[in-house]
Every structure is written in C-alpha cells, then in structure tokens.
Design an enzyme around this catalytic site. Structure first.
Site, mmCIF file in Angstrom:
data_model
loop_
_atom_site.group_PDB
_atom_site.id
_atom_site.type_symbol
_atom_site.label_atom_id
_atom_site.label_comp_id
_atom_site.label_asym_id
_atom_site.label_seq_id
_atom_site.Cartn_x
_atom_site.Cartn_y
_atom_site.Cartn_z
ATOM 1 N N THR A 1 -52.138 -49.227 22.570
ATOM 2 C CA THR A 1 -53.252 -50.154 22.400
ATOM 3 C C THR A 1 -54.281 -49.596 21.423
ATOM 4 O OG1 THR A 1 -52.960 -50.981 24.652
ATOM 5 C CG2 THR A 1 -55.087 -51.394 23.593
ATOM 6 N N LYS B 1 -50.462 -52.693 19.944
ATOM 7 C CA LYS B 1 -51.143 -53.834 20.542
ATOM 8 C C LYS B 1 -52.607 -53.778 20.122
ATOM 9 C CE LYS B 1 -52.348 -55.529 25.130
ATOM 10 N NZ LYS B 1 -51.943 -55.556 26.541
ATOM 11 N N LYS C 1 -56.367 -55.045 20.044
ATOM 12 C CA LYS C 1 -57.347 -55.812 20.794
ATOM 13 C C LYS C 1 -58.199 -56.627 19.817
ATOM 14 C CE LYS C 1 -56.546 -54.446 25.080
ATOM 15 N NZ LYS C 1 -56.185 -55.385 26.161
ATOM 16 N N ASP D 1 -53.948 -58.983 21.398
ATOM 17 C CA ASP D 1 -54.428 -59.328 22.733
ATOM 18 C C ASP D 1 -55.882 -59.768 22.617
ATOM 19 O OD1 ASP D 1 -55.021 -59.635 25.366
ATOM 20 O OD2 ASP D 1 -54.672 -57.557 25.954
ATOM 21 N N GLU E 1 -51.403 -62.427 22.972
ATOM 22 C CA GLU E 1 -51.577 -62.348 24.422
ATOM 23 C C GLU E 1 -52.904 -62.971 24.844
ATOM 24 O OE1 GLU E 1 -51.640 -58.822 27.847
ATOM 25 O OE2 GLU E 1 -50.965 -58.384 25.815
ATOM 26 N N ASP F 1 -51.327 -63.442 30.267
ATOM 27 C CA ASP F 1 -51.626 -62.210 30.998
ATOM 28 C C ASP F 1 -52.533 -62.530 32.174
ATOM 29 O OD1 ASP F 1 -52.224 -59.714 31.964
ATOM 30 O OD2 ASP F 1 -53.314 -59.032 30.212
ATOM 31 N N LYS G 1 -48.336 -57.484 35.738
ATOM 32 C CA LYS G 1 -49.103 -56.284 36.088
ATOM 33 C C LYS G 1 -49.161 -56.173 37.610
ATOM 34 C CE LYS G 1 -51.977 -56.161 31.928
ATOM 35 N NZ LYS G 1 -53.338 -56.354 31.368
ATOM 36 N N CYS H 1 -50.243 -52.834 32.331
ATOM 37 C CA CYS H 1 -50.954 -51.954 33.251
ATOM 38 C C CYS H 1 -52.456 -52.102 33.049
ATOM 39 C CB CYS H 1 -50.539 -50.495 33.027
ATOM 40 S SG CYS H 1 -50.948 -49.856 31.380
ATOM 41 N N ASP I 1 -46.121 -52.400 27.906
ATOM 42 C CA ASP I 1 -47.450 -51.956 27.472
ATOM 43 C C ASP I 1 -47.946 -51.005 28.549
ATOM 44 O OD1 ASP I 1 -49.965 -51.793 26.211
ATOM 45 O OD2 ASP I 1 -50.743 -53.448 27.426
ATOM 46 N N ASP J 1 -49.194 -47.700 28.281
ATOM 47 C CA ASP J 1 -49.757 -46.567 27.532
ATOM 48 C C ASP J 1 -50.966 -45.943 28.202
ATOM 49 O OD1 ASP J 1 -51.383 -48.756 27.188
ATOM 50 O OD2 ASP J 1 -51.792 -48.388 25.079
#
Length: 364
Positions: A135, A160, A162, A190, A218, A243, A267, A295, A320, A322
């Site tokens: 991320t 990923k 943000k 995301d 996402e 999500d 998640k 997560c 995802d 990480d």
C-alpha cells in the site's frame, strides 16, 4: 481439549511511515491480542485491531465484548466442536465483528493445533505461498512516486495506491506513479469511499482515457451506497471492488444479487472471523466473482490467519496483506514469513505462532 481460560492483552507497534487514507491517518498499530487457553495448556492466538472508522470497534469495546459477553459463552466448550463454538460466538451479540474475529481466529488456531494441521490446509490447501501488494499512502504526487519506486525496488510487482481525497489530484498522482514505475507493475486504486458516484465515473473514465492500465478500483463510494457502487460498476470498463460495502455474508449476498461490483475484498475484522469469511468465499466462488484477501493495520497474528484462508481458497486470487511489512517491529514469533512480496505459510499446526513478545495483559 476444552477451552479453559481467555486472557486479553495488547501490543502497540510503531509504523515505518505514517499511514494515510481518505478515512484516517495512523502512526501506530494498536492490536488487541487474546490467548484462548485449553485445559491441556495449549494456546490459541487471536487479534483485533481497533478500526472505528470502518468497523465501529474501539479498543475498549473489543475488550468489553470479549471479556463480558463472547468469552464466557465459550468457556468449557470442546475445541473439536467447532460449529457449536462458532455459533456461540456469532450469536453472542450484534455487531462487534472485530471482537468476534479475535475469538474465532484463536479457536481456529487451537483447532489446527489439536489436529496437528496448518490452517491453510484446513481451508483447502490450494497453495502455500501467496503474493501481496504493498500500500502507498495518499500524499503529494512526488512523495507517492518516491514510495512507489522504493516498493518496486524492494521486489513488489503490485501496488495499491490510496486515493479519494481529491479526484483531480488523484489523477495527477496515479499518472505520475504510472510514468515512474513503468507498464509492468500492476496498479490498484483504493478510494476508501472518497468519491461520489458520478465523480467516481468521471475520474475512472479519465484514468482509462489516459491509458493508465488500472487493474481495479476499490470502494469508490460510501459503504452504504450499494446503488452508487452499482452505478459506477455499470458505467466503467475498469473492474470495481467492494471493500467497506462487503462487510459480512449478508451484505455480500446483497451486492452479488445486485451485480453491484466485479470483485470482493474479504477482511476478517469485517466478517467476524474465518468462519464467516469462508461463507463469503463460497458465495463468490458460486458466482465466479474473484476475491482479494485484505487486512487492517494489525500484527502478524491476523495476517497469518487471513493468509491461511487466502492460501486455502482458489477464489481468493489477490492479496493485500502488507500490514506486518508496514510495521517497524514484528513481535510475533512464528506465523507467516515474508520473502519480498510473497507470504509463505507455515507448516506448523494452526497459525504456527508460539509467542507474542511485548504482549501486555489487560486485567479487569
């Protein structure tokens, strides 16, 4: 083997860098970690990171839910009777999904230890190595480019990004990163609920027109806005992943029935643990909807549990996971191990975790 005792504690782990999304900014991972102790002394580990802006669960609410409501219902139960224990957890109270997940994970850990089986095999054993993205927090374009290049140099092939704070600036951010990392790196975006539906469509169509080759977007809209999510999904070529909208099995059933998204992010802290997450994966597999295993900002306890499910199930084709890599320290002894962008599942029973260093018990 019966559940004899439950101990609640916590760890506080600094992050390597400040974690920034459209929803929050975090410098430390505060993780509630429980020990479910069997009558033979065996310990099952579970965790729950307080993520109030997503799950509504705070540190205090997690502790109280486990100590006063969920925990007393499972004391004395046979670990082998997994379905009975999970029913007790799931029906103990409404909501409180993170507290339920902590107990669920710890019981599954004990179940794996009881039967001398690593959890990834219990969930299907499809693979024992999975690849995770990394991320990149939302920041100024030049800072995100620097972080992206560092990630690529460290061996990550999937990033990923943000976004969601400013659609116009988001386009500049993504364009700068794509130019910097080249065409071989997968980029996932995301938005963390940061865009309105029409705004999301305009931004995504711009990404497409610029040829930025975005693998997926996402959660572009608010979690409760299922119609808005479907509006976006129906009007862009890029795959849309749910999500925060895909909270638990009931919400996922609604999303799938509506055709509101192309992919799902599972998640454990949203679903309420592994038992409920398996139901989500089953629904997704029935309709051939690919899943990502995600997560929260949490320790390797939760990452090991999530990775076990992701490794076991074929339908969970992306990860995802990480969070443990983002932490400055790793207090968890055992569990998954890391090799660049890969998570390697342990062959030890359960989660393969033997201790959590620096764990501080919380006494009532």
């Amino acid at each position: 083997m019966k559940i004899a005792d439950i101990k609640i504690g916590k760890v506080c782990i600094p992050l390597k860098k400040t974690f920034k999304t459209a929803l929050r900014q975090v410098d430390f991972a505060e993780d509630i970690i429980i020990k479910v102790i069997a009558d033979n002394g065996e310990i099952g580990f579970g965790n729950a990171p307080p993520t109030a802006v997503i799950t509504g669960d705070s540190q205090d609410s997690i502790i109280a839910a486990i100590r006063d409501t969920i925990g007393p219902r499972v004391i004395g139960m046979e670990v082998d009777n997994l379905e009975q224990i999970m029913t007790a957890i799931d029906t103990s109270m409404l909501h409180n999904s993170s507290a339920k997940a902590a107990m669920d994970i710890a019981v599954y850990d004990l179940f794996g230890k009881l039967h001398d089986m690593p959890l990834y095999k219990l969930f299907g054993g499809y693979r024992n190595v999975i690849t995770t993205d990394l991320t990149i927090s939302v920041n100024a374009p030049e800072e995100m480019v620097r972080d992206a290049l560092e990630a690529v140099a460290a061996g990550y092939t999937e990033l990923k990004l943000k976004v969601g704070t400013d659609a116009a600036l988001d386009i500049k951010r993504v364009q700068a990163i794509r130019e910097a990392v080249g065409s071989d790196i997968k980029l996932r975006l995301d938005a963390n609920q940061g865009w309105a539906p029409k705004e999301a469509v305009r931004a995504i169509r711009k990404f497409e027109a610029l040829g930025l080759d975005i693998e997926l977007i996402e959660q572009p809209v608010k979690a409760h806005d299922f119609n808005g999510l479907k509006y976006v999904t129906d009007r862009v070529a890029t795959d849309i992943m749910a999500d925060e909208s895909a909270f638990g099995p009931y919400e996922v059933f609604q999303l799938l029935a509506m055709g509101a998204c192309d992919l799902l992010n599972i998640k454990l802290m949203k679903a309420g643990g592994l038992h409920q997450a398996v139901k989500i994966a089953g629904m997704a597999e029935t309709l051939n909807v690919p899943c990502m295993m995600g997560c929260m900002l949490e320790s390797k306890v939760g990452i090991s549990a999530a990775a076990s499910l992701a490794a076991g199930k074929k339908i969970i084709s992306r990860a995802d996971l990480d969070a443990a890599v983002l932490l400055a320290e790793d207090p968890v002894v055992g569990g998954v191990s890391f090799a660049k962008n890969q998570l390697i599942l342990p062959e030890a029973p359960g989660l393969g975790i033997t201790d959590v260093l620096g764990w501080q018990e919380i006494r009532s």
